[in-house]
Design a protein around this motif. Structure first.
Motif, short mmCIF file in Angstrom:
data_model
loop_
_atom_site.label_atom_id
_atom_site.label_comp_id
_atom_site.label_asym_id
_atom_site.label_seq_id
_atom_site.Cartn_x
_atom_site.Cartn_y
_atom_site.Cartn_z
N ILE A 129 -63.87 2.24 3.98
CA ILE A 129 -64.89 2.90 4.15
C ILE A 129 -65.63 2.28 5.41
CG2 ILE A 129 -67.01 3.42 3.52
CD1 ILE A 129 -66.35 2.94 0.45
N TRP A 130 -65.88 3.55 7.27
CA TRP A 130 -66.23 2.86 7.76
C TRP A 130 -67.86 3.08 8.06
CZ3 TRP A 130 -64.24 4.32 13.06
CH2 TRP A 130 -65.25 3.98 14.01
N HIS A 131 -68.66 2.50 7.25
CA HIS A 131 -69.77 2.94 7.11
C HIS A 131 -70.97 3.12 8.06
CE1 HIS A 131 -73.27 2.37 4.27
NE2 HIS A 131 -72.20 2.14 3.40
N PRO A 179 -66.40 12.23 7.64
CA PRO A 179 -66.10 13.52 7.92
C PRO A 179 -66.94 14.16 7.65
CG PRO A 179 -64.54 12.58 5.79
CD PRO A 179 -65.47 11.50 6.10
N ALA A 180 -67.53 16.09 8.36
CA ALA A 180 -68.20 16.89 7.98
C ALA A 180 -68.65 17.38 6.70
CB ALA A 180 -67.98 17.82 9.27
N LYS A 204 -58.85 6.38 8.93
CA LYS A 204 -59.90 6.61 8.25
C LYS A 204 -60.26 8.18 8.02
CE LYS A 204 -60.51 4.57 12.55
NZ LYS A 204 -61.02 4.83 13.94
N TRP A 205 -61.22 7.81 6.95
CA TRP A 205 -61.36 9.51 6.25
C TRP A 205 -61.62 10.60 6.86
CZ3 TRP A 205 -64.17 9.67 1.09
CH2 TRP A 205 -64.10 8.65 0.29
N TYR A 206 -61.58 11.03 8.16
CA TYR A 206 -61.61 12.08 8.61
C TYR A 206 -59.84 12.21 9.35
CZ TYR A 206 -61.00 10.14 13.53
OH TYR A 206 -61.29 8.84 14.67
#
Ligand code: 9MR
Length: 381
Positions: A117-119, A125-126, A81-83
């Motif tokens: 991408i978790w849309h 992320p911030a 995940k991006w974060y």
């Protein structure tokens, strides 16, 4: 003849402390063996989160033994995940994801990719809201997305099935969620189409999946309708999406699913699936578990109800030849995301996965095995 997997399983089982109750499951074919009989794979999520937490199943030797014994495919619970993977715009953290990918590769297991991408704005992320997108924000989003997809696919070439987009549809009204990227690119479709097209270019042999949690329970109709519109749009625009990932967090009690335990609407669900496969999509069960939040405390009764619901659900899903792999979102009650949210009124630990917190197989394991034994053969294109 004893297979390599079975001998590994036997060795692992004899090492595992407290494994007394497991002999039946151990001697039996693994869930992956059973899945293969109808042309599918069985697998699970595994997490390399902070040691000692629910998301650190990979650090647990007993959990890893279970993965080896039962699975033919793994998926990272959070590590792609991006974060986690990209805590800053120009910094990638591959370590945790590498550990799981390495484990799968060493054991000849397949790997699913969750998610490009978790849309959903909550999981961006911030930095994606404060980033300097410059004079041409759409071009900068495109650059970030393509850089991201290229970096991950280049590194994890073994991944043969990708959740390219996760959870873009708002269950409240079926609309597409707005994210820091979609705002700047002129709409969610632009972001999603870009991601699918790039994923196809970079991983031409991989199955490309749209993944979401619309479910068969009452109350999911609006979510289902939104997903159908999205899938129709992909077809209309020639977007290379191959399958719908049906997460399959069934049972009851999730934040936006506060219904009773068994409110399944089989006919409605079949109509939904028929429309999906009618558009030429395959199906994948990507995150199966059975939430027991609203069931009685009594363990045998609870486990039996969970198993019965699972059997009905999996029988329905596995009646579709378009239905492919089945992955649980965790194999043991010791490591499931459901353990620390939406607590039961009696505060008892939940029992949503096939093995209990002591790694003993539960009736849910047998329900999965039975459904796999009776599955309609998968039709491969
Ligand atoms: O199980 C995951 C949990 O550890 C994370 O805290 C959470 C947020 O990243 O995501 C959970 O996994 C979700 C998955 O990525 C997408 N579908 C729903 C899953 C359960 O929330």
């Amino acid at each position: 003849m004893i297979t390599r997997r079975q001998s590994l399983a036997l060795a692992a089982g004899s090492l595992a402390a407290g494994w007394a109750g497991a002999s039946a499951a151990q001697a039996a074919p693994s869930l992956h063996d059973l899945a293969q009989r109808s042309g599918r794979r069985f697998g699970s999520a595994v997490g390399a989160g902070a040691p000692g937490t629910l998301t650190a199943s990979f650090d647990n030797a007993r959990y890893r033994q279970l993965l080896e014994r039962e699975c033919g495919v793994l998926v990272h619970e959070n590590e792609l995940k991006w974060y986690v993977l990209r805590p800053e715009a120009d910094r990638f953290v591959f370590g945790p994801a590498d550990r799981i990918a390495g484990f799968a590769a060493e054991r000849g297991m397949g790997l699913r990719g969750h998610t490009l991408i978790w849309h959903h704005p909550q999981w961006f992320p911030a930095w994606t809201t404060t980033h300097d997108y410059g004079a041409r924000p759409a071009a900068e989003v495109e650059r970030l997305v393509l850089e991201h997809i290229d970096a991950i696919i280049d590194r994890y070439g073994a991944i043969d099935s990708w959740d390219v987009i996760n959870e873009a549809v708002d269950p409240a009204d079926g609309s597409l969620r707005v994210t820091p990227f979609s705002q700047r690119m002129g709409g969610p479709e632009a972001v999603m189409d870009l991601a699918f097209r790039r994923a196809r270019e970079k991983a031409p042999g991989a199955q490309l999946v749209y993944n979401d949690y619309m479910s068969w329970e009452a109350g999911h109709e609006t979510h289902q309708a939104g997903v159908l519109r999205l899938l129709e749009g992909f077809r209309a625009r020639g977007v290379p999406c191959d399958a719908l990932g049906v997460q399959s967090h069934i049972g009851s009690g999730n934040a936006d699913d506060s219904v009773g335990f068994d409110t399944a609407r089989d006919d409605n669900w079949r109509r939904f699936l028929d429309e999906v496969v009618g558009m030429g999509y395959d199906l994948v069960i990507t995150e199966f578990d059975v939430h027991d939040r609203n069931l009685p405390a009594d363990v045998p009764a609870r486990d039996a109800a969970v198993a019965a619901l699972a059997r009905r659900y999996l029988d329905l899903m596995l009646s579709y030849p378009q239905m492919g792999d089945i992955l649980c979102w965790g194999l043991s009650d010791q490591h499931t995301w459901l353990q620390d949210r939406w607590l039961r009124d009696d505060r008892l630990p939940k029992r949503p996965t096939p093995y209990d917190a002591d790694y003993r197989p539960k009736p849910l394991r047998e329900a999965i095995a039975a459904a796999l034994r009776d599955a309609t053969p998968r039709r491969t294109a």
